[in-house]
Scaffold this motif. Structure first.
Motif, PDB file in Angstrom:
ATOM      1  N   ARG A  37       0.810  -1.221   0.000  1.00  0.00           N
ATOM      2  CA  ARG A  37       0.000   0.000   0.000  1.00  0.00           C
ATOM      3  C   ARG A  37       0.842   1.270   0.000  1.00  0.00           C
ATOM      4  O   ARG A  37       0.357   2.331  -0.358  1.00  0.00           O
ATOM      5  CB  ARG A  37      -0.920   0.020   1.222  1.00  0.00           C
ATOM      6  CG  ARG A  37      -2.012  -1.002   1.189  1.00  0.00           C
ATOM      7  CD  ARG A  37      -3.052  -0.803   2.301  1.00  0.00           C
ATOM      8  NE  ARG A  37      -2.589  -0.111   3.474  1.00  0.00           N
ATOM      9  CZ  ARG A  37      -2.206  -0.679   4.615  1.00  0.00           C
ATOM     10  NH1 ARG A  37      -2.211  -1.991   4.736  1.00  0.00           N
ATOM     11  NH2 ARG A  37      -1.828   0.043   5.644  1.00  0.00           N
ATOM     12  N   ASP A  38       2.092   1.206   0.445  1.00  0.00           N
ATOM     13  CA  ASP A  38       2.932   2.396   0.584  1.00  0.00           C
ATOM     14  C   ASP A  38       3.562   2.766  -0.762  1.00  0.00           C
ATOM     15  O   ASP A  38       4.523   2.144  -1.204  1.00  0.00           O
ATOM     16  CB  ASP A  38       4.019   2.143   1.623  1.00  0.00           C
ATOM     17  CG  ASP A  38       4.805   3.391   1.980  1.00  0.00           C
ATOM     18  OD1 ASP A  38       4.885   4.323   1.149  1.00  0.00           O
ATOM     19  OD2 ASP A  38       5.357   3.428   3.093  1.00  0.00           O
ATOM     20  N   GLU A  48      -5.277   2.196  -0.961  1.00  0.00           N
ATOM     21  CA  GLU A  48      -4.895   2.417   0.438  1.00  0.00           C
ATOM     22  C   GLU A  48      -5.862   1.787   1.426  1.00  0.00           C
ATOM     23  O   GLU A  48      -5.468   1.452   2.546  1.00  0.00           O
ATOM     24  CB  GLU A  48      -4.764   3.912   0.715  1.00  0.00           C
ATOM     25  CG  GLU A  48      -3.558   4.524   0.034  1.00  0.00           C
ATOM     26  CD  GLU A  48      -3.403   6.001   0.342  1.00  0.00           C
ATOM     27  OE1 GLU A  48      -3.870   6.454   1.402  1.00  0.00           O
ATOM     28  OE2 GLU A  48      -2.803   6.698  -0.492  1.00  0.00           O
ATOM     29  N   ARG A  55       1.634  -2.424   4.255  1.00  0.00           N
ATOM     30  CA  ARG A  55       2.269  -1.265   3.614  1.00  0.00           C
ATOM     31  C   ARG A  55       3.316  -1.742   2.600  1.00  0.00           C
ATOM     32  O   ARG A  55       3.409  -1.221   1.521  1.00  0.00           O
ATOM     33  CB  ARG A  55       2.906  -0.353   4.645  1.00  0.00           C
ATOM     34  CG  ARG A  55       1.887   0.352   5.500  1.00  0.00           C
ATOM     35  CD  ARG A  55       2.544   1.465   6.294  1.00  0.00           C
ATOM     36  NE  ARG A  55       1.572   2.241   7.006  1.00  0.00           N
ATOM     37  CZ  ARG A  55       0.729   3.103   6.465  1.00  0.00           C
ATOM     38  NH1 ARG A  55       0.734   3.285   5.179  1.00  0.00           N
ATOM     39  NH2 ARG A  55      -0.124   3.779   7.194  1.00  0.00           N
TER      40      ARG A  55
END
Length: 130
Positions: A37-38, A48, A55
């Motif tokens: 997600r990062d 997100e 992440r």
């Protein structure tokens, strides 16, 4: 060269290639591609709000001999909210939380991150060109 294609799929998108992304890296020692997600750390990033994906969830790292190692990185929770499966040809295997597996040289396959709570997944296809 390792080439990755990623699609995020929900039950409503079944059969579609919504959210298709691509990334590649040369098969050189210490080359890294990440999925999660990062967006600042990952070349392929999921929505997100897809919290079943960490992440930084998957890491592809090239070793000194040009072999790529796939690792499901441990997140902040003791138990994962997803399952990760690797398919190469007719062979499918589950990847352990925090585990690693080498990818075949000059091969292709798919890694699926499956949400345990909802019918949605992240499908990452790979092709290792020698």
């Amino acid at each position: 060269m390792l080439e990755l294609t990623m699609a995020t799929v929900t039950a409503a998108d079944a059969g579609a290639t919504a959210g298709m992304q691509m990334a590649e890296a040369p098969s050189e020692p210490a080359a890294v591609l990440r999925v999660g997600r990062d967006r600042s750390l990952c070349r392929l990033s999921t929505p997100e709000d897809w919290l079943f994906v960490s992440r930084v969830h998957l890491e592809f790292r090239c070793g000194p001999d040009g072999t790529w190692l796939l690792t499901w990185l441990r997140g902040s929770q003791p138990e994962p909210s997803a399952e990760v499966r690797l398919t190469v040809g007719p062979h499918e295997q589950s990847l352990a939380y925090g585990g690693s597996v080498p990818l075949p040289r000059a091969g292709s396959g798919e890694i699926v991150i499956q949400d345990r709570a909802e019918p949605r997944s992240v499908n990452v296809g790979f092709y290792h060109e020698v």
